[in-house]
Design a protein around this motif. Structure first.
Motif, short mmCIF file in Angstrom:
data_model
loop_
_atom_site.label_atom_id
_atom_site.label_comp_id
_atom_site.label_asym_id
_atom_site.label_seq_id
_atom_site.Cartn_x
_atom_site.Cartn_y
_atom_site.Cartn_z
N ALA A 137 0.83 -1.20 0.00
CA ALA A 137 0.00 0.00 0.00
C ALA A 137 0.86 1.26 0.00
O ALA A 137 0.54 2.24 -0.68
CB ALA A 137 -0.94 -0.01 1.20
N ASP A 138 1.97 1.23 0.74
CA ASP A 138 2.87 2.38 0.76
C ASP A 138 3.48 2.62 -0.61
O ASP A 138 3.62 3.78 -1.05
CB ASP A 138 3.97 2.17 1.80
N ARG A 139 3.86 1.53 -1.29
CA ARG A 139 4.44 1.68 -2.64
C ARG A 139 3.40 2.25 -3.60
O ARG A 139 3.73 3.11 -4.43
CB ARG A 139 4.95 0.33 -3.14
N ILE A 140 2.17 1.75 -3.52
CA ILE A 140 1.12 2.25 -4.41
C ILE A 140 0.85 3.72 -4.14
O ILE A 140 0.66 4.52 -5.07
CB ILE A 140 -0.16 1.42 -4.24
N THR A 141 0.85 4.11 -2.87
CA THR A 141 0.64 5.51 -2.52
C THR A 141 1.73 6.39 -3.12
O THR A 141 1.46 7.47 -3.66
CB THR A 141 0.61 5.68 -1.00
N THR A 142 2.96 5.91 -3.08
CA THR A 142 4.07 6.66 -3.69
C THR A 142 3.85 6.79 -5.20
O THR A 142 4.05 7.87 -5.78
CB THR A 142 5.40 5.96 -3.41
N GLY A 143 3.45 5.69 -5.83
CA GLY A 143 3.19 5.74 -7.27
C GLY A 143 2.04 6.65 -7.63
O GLY A 143 2.11 7.41 -8.60
N ALA A 144 0.94 6.60 -6.85
CA ALA A 144 -0.21 7.45 -7.12
C ALA A 144 0.14 8.92 -6.95
O ALA A 144 -0.30 9.78 -7.74
CB ALA A 144 -1.37 7.08 -6.20
N THR A 145 0.96 9.24 -5.95
CA THR A 145 1.38 10.63 -5.74
C THR A 145 2.23 11.12 -6.91
O THR A 145 2.07 12.25 -7.39
CB THR A 145 2.16 10.75 -4.43
N GLU A 146 3.12 10.26 -7.38
CA GLU A 146 3.96 10.63 -8.52
C GLU A 146 3.12 10.82 -9.77
O GLU A 146 3.34 11.76 -10.55
CB GLU A 146 5.01 9.55 -8.77
N LEU A 147 2.13 9.95 -9.98
CA LEU A 147 1.28 10.07 -11.16
C LEU A 147 0.46 11.35 -11.11
O LEU A 147 0.24 11.99 -12.16
CB LEU A 147 0.36 8.85 -11.26
N GLU A 148 -0.01 11.74 -9.94
CA GLU A 148 -0.73 13.00 -9.81
C GLU A 148 0.12 14.17 -10.30
O GLU A 148 -0.36 15.08 -10.99
CB GLU A 148 -1.15 13.21 -8.35
N GLN A 149 1.39 14.15 -9.95
CA GLN A 149 2.28 15.23 -10.39
C GLN A 149 2.47 15.21 -11.89
O GLN A 149 2.48 16.25 -12.55
CB GLN A 149 3.64 15.11 -9.67
N ARG A 150 2.58 14.02 -12.45
CA ARG A 150 2.76 13.92 -13.90
C ARG A 150 1.51 14.38 -14.65
O ARG A 150 1.60 15.01 -15.71
CB ARG A 150 3.13 12.49 -14.28
N LEU A 151 0.33 14.06 -14.11
CA LEU A 151 -0.90 14.54 -14.74
C LEU A 151 -1.00 16.07 -14.65
O LEU A 151 -1.43 16.73 -15.61
CB LEU A 151 -2.11 13.89 -14.08
N ALA A 152 -0.60 16.61 -13.51
CA ALA A 152 -0.62 18.07 -13.35
C ALA A 152 0.34 18.73 -14.34
O ALA A 152 0.01 19.76 -14.95
CB ALA A 152 -0.24 18.44 -11.92
N ASP A 153 1.52 18.14 -14.55
CA ASP A 153 2.48 18.69 -15.52
C ASP A 153 1.92 18.62 -16.94
O ASP A 153 2.12 19.54 -17.74
CB ASP A 153 3.80 17.90 -15.45
N LEU A 154 1.22 17.50 -17.24
CA LEU A 154 0.64 17.35 -18.57
C LEU A 154 -0.40 18.43 -18.83
O LEU A 154 -0.40 19.07 -19.91
CB LEU A 154 -0.01 15.98 -18.69
N LEU A 155 -1.28 18.68 -17.88
CA LEU A 155 -2.34 19.67 -18.08
C LEU A 155 -1.79 21.09 -18.09
O LEU A 155 -2.27 21.94 -18.84
CB LEU A 155 -3.40 19.52 -16.99
N SER A 156 -0.79 21.36 -17.26
CA SER A 156 -0.23 22.71 -17.25
C SER A 156 0.51 23.03 -18.55
O SER A 156 0.57 24.18 -18.97
CB SER A 156 0.73 22.87 -16.05
N GLY A 157 1.06 21.99 -19.19
CA GLY A 157 1.76 22.21 -20.46
C GLY A 157 0.83 22.22 -21.66
O GLY A 157 1.27 22.56 -22.76
N GLY A 158 -0.44 21.87 -21.45
CA GLY A 158 -1.40 21.86 -22.56
C GLY A 158 -1.49 20.48 -23.19
O GLY A 158 -0.46 19.84 -23.46
#
Length: 442
Positions: A137-158
């Motif tokens: 669960a801790d590993r998945i939480t780390t992965g989900a947090t990282e993915l959230e950042q990547r999605l935010a970067d994708l949307l901010s870049g258009g």
């Protein structure tokens, strides 16, 4: 994980792999070819000799009760690829891995484990399982947090910029999710990679899928506040292995459809059932590793007197097939159905329980296949009263399924079973006029 003496499923075996590379390599060894002198006993031991690059085969022995592994290969991974391959072979083939007595080299290791004083971990198997679940669960939480950042970067870049990096960016992100032991996230990320440049309107489709992925991330990160049933659905979407729960349901289950999908790692079989007495729909999933056919195959069009145990989760239809009684028979009645409009409404209701639900089973009582116009590939299924029509996804129209449906219907309304989802309706079986058993649509 399993009762003593019960062979695991390939899904359970692959969930033990320490990483994606081990899972892939182990799948390649899950066939009889490289193995000799393999066997098992009723006490949870499995053993075998695997041919390698050297002159001597690798000696592999497994204690399935305590999930302990011993292999003479130089790998430092546990379980190694040979252990995974042997377990896959054991789970799928009773003839290749028959019951018997352990050879001397395997018996020595097994006896040594029995003679050792019990450790704290072995004295507390529940605590050990809980610790493993917490670490995952801790590993998945780390992965989900990282993915959230990547999605935010994708949307901010258009979203328009998502087409430039190509598929490599998505594959790298998916690999990170595999490392985080979240195969459900990895699968959804790979699907995102196929959207940019896929045709008119792809930015909107990409935004929709990113929103669902974001919703899944946030649900995982806030899972402790969710109702138990919805939290179970989130764990399933993440790819966390779960076991069926609750009381088995005995019924006469009509086998409505069965079909396989495959990728480089797994062949997945989906079997749709309908309970004549309970009125429940159920989905049986089975898996075969490395191109091997799954072990469960049910006769489409017949009814089974059998036990099914449901999996946990809000609105989940998946169930595990248990004991069967007698031989399959002809169904006593046709499954109930509805109109195209009702199919859309039922899918919408199902989304309230599971927002990530791709499809929902439905029988249309009077659907008319409408051919495409002007050389397009947009088949439709319309109500007999022409109030509403659903598109047939291109993947289904490319198969002979639609043409076979046209031949069965002759242009008249026909009863059709299939999967209704956001892409339309995929027909899987149909009942010709007066028939009590469906005809599978390839």
């Amino acid at each position: 994980m399993t009762q003593q003496g019960v062979r695991w499923t390939s899904e359970q075996v692959l969930a033990l792999a320490p990483d994606d590379a081990s899972r892939k390599a182990g799948s390649g060894l899950g066939t009889a070819g490289p193995w000799s002198e393999s066997g098992c006993d009723g006490a949870g031991a499995v053993w075998g000799l695997c041919k390698g690059s050297g002159s001597k085969p690798y000696q592999t022995v497994i204690d399935t009760n305590n999930q302990k592994y011993k292999c003479s290969c130089p790998s430092r991974k546990f379980p190694c690829k040979h252990a995974i391959g042997l377990l896959l072979l054991w789970s799928a083939d009773e003839q290749t891995v028959p019951d018997g007595s352990a050879p001397h080299w395997a018996e020595q290791w097994l006896k040594g484990r029995t003679d050792q004083p019990p450790t704290k971990r072995e004295n507390n198997p529940v605590e050990a399982a809980n610790r493993r679940a917490e670490r995952r669960a801790d590993r998945i939480t780390t992965g989900a947090t990282e993915l959230e950042q990547r999605l935010a970067d994708l949307l901010s870049g258009g979203l328009a910029a998502a087409e430039r990096p190509g598929y490599g960016l998505w594959e790298e992100t998916a690999a990170r999710m595999v490392d985080a032991q979240a195969p459900g996230l990895a699968s959804r990320v790979r699907e995102l990679g196929a959207i940019p440049g896929s045709g008119p309107g792809w930015p909107m489709r990409l935004l929709e899928e990113c929103a669902l992925l974001h919703l899944l991330d946030r649900a995982w990160l806030g899972r402790e506040a969710l109702p138990d049933s919805l939290a179970a659905t989130v764990r399933s979407c993440m790819g966390v292995p779960t076991a069926p729960q609750g009381q088995a349901i005995r019924d006469s289950w009509q086998v409505l459809a069965q079909y396989d999908t495959a990728d480089a790692k797994l062949t997945t079989r989906r079997i749709w059932l309908y309970g004549e007495k309970s009125g429940r729909s159920a989905l049986i999933l089975d898996f075969g590793a490395a191109g091997r056919a799954p072990g469960i195959a049910l006769p489409v069009g017949l009814a089974l007197d059998a036990d099914l145990t449901p999996y946990p989760g809000a609105g989940q239809l998946r169930a595990a097939l248990g004991e069967r009684y007698g031989t399959p028979t002809t169904p006593e009645a046709l499954p109930p159905g509805g109109t195209v409009t009702e199919a859309v409404e039922r899918y919408g209701q199902a989304l309230l329980n599971d927002p990530w639900l791709e499809t929902y089973p439905m029988t249309l009582t009077g659907a008319i296949p409408i051919p495409p116009k002007d050389g397009a590939d947009d088949w439709q299924l319309a109500d007999a009263n022409n109030e509403l029509a659903l598109p047939v996804p291109p993947g289904a129209a490319a198969r002979p399924a639609v043409w076979k449906l046209v031949a069965l219907s002759g242009g008249a309304p026909i009863r059709v079973f299939g999967e209704c989802g956001h892409r339309g309706f995929t027909p899987l079986a149909a009942w010709p006029e007066g028939a009590r058993q469906p005809v599978a649509l390839p």
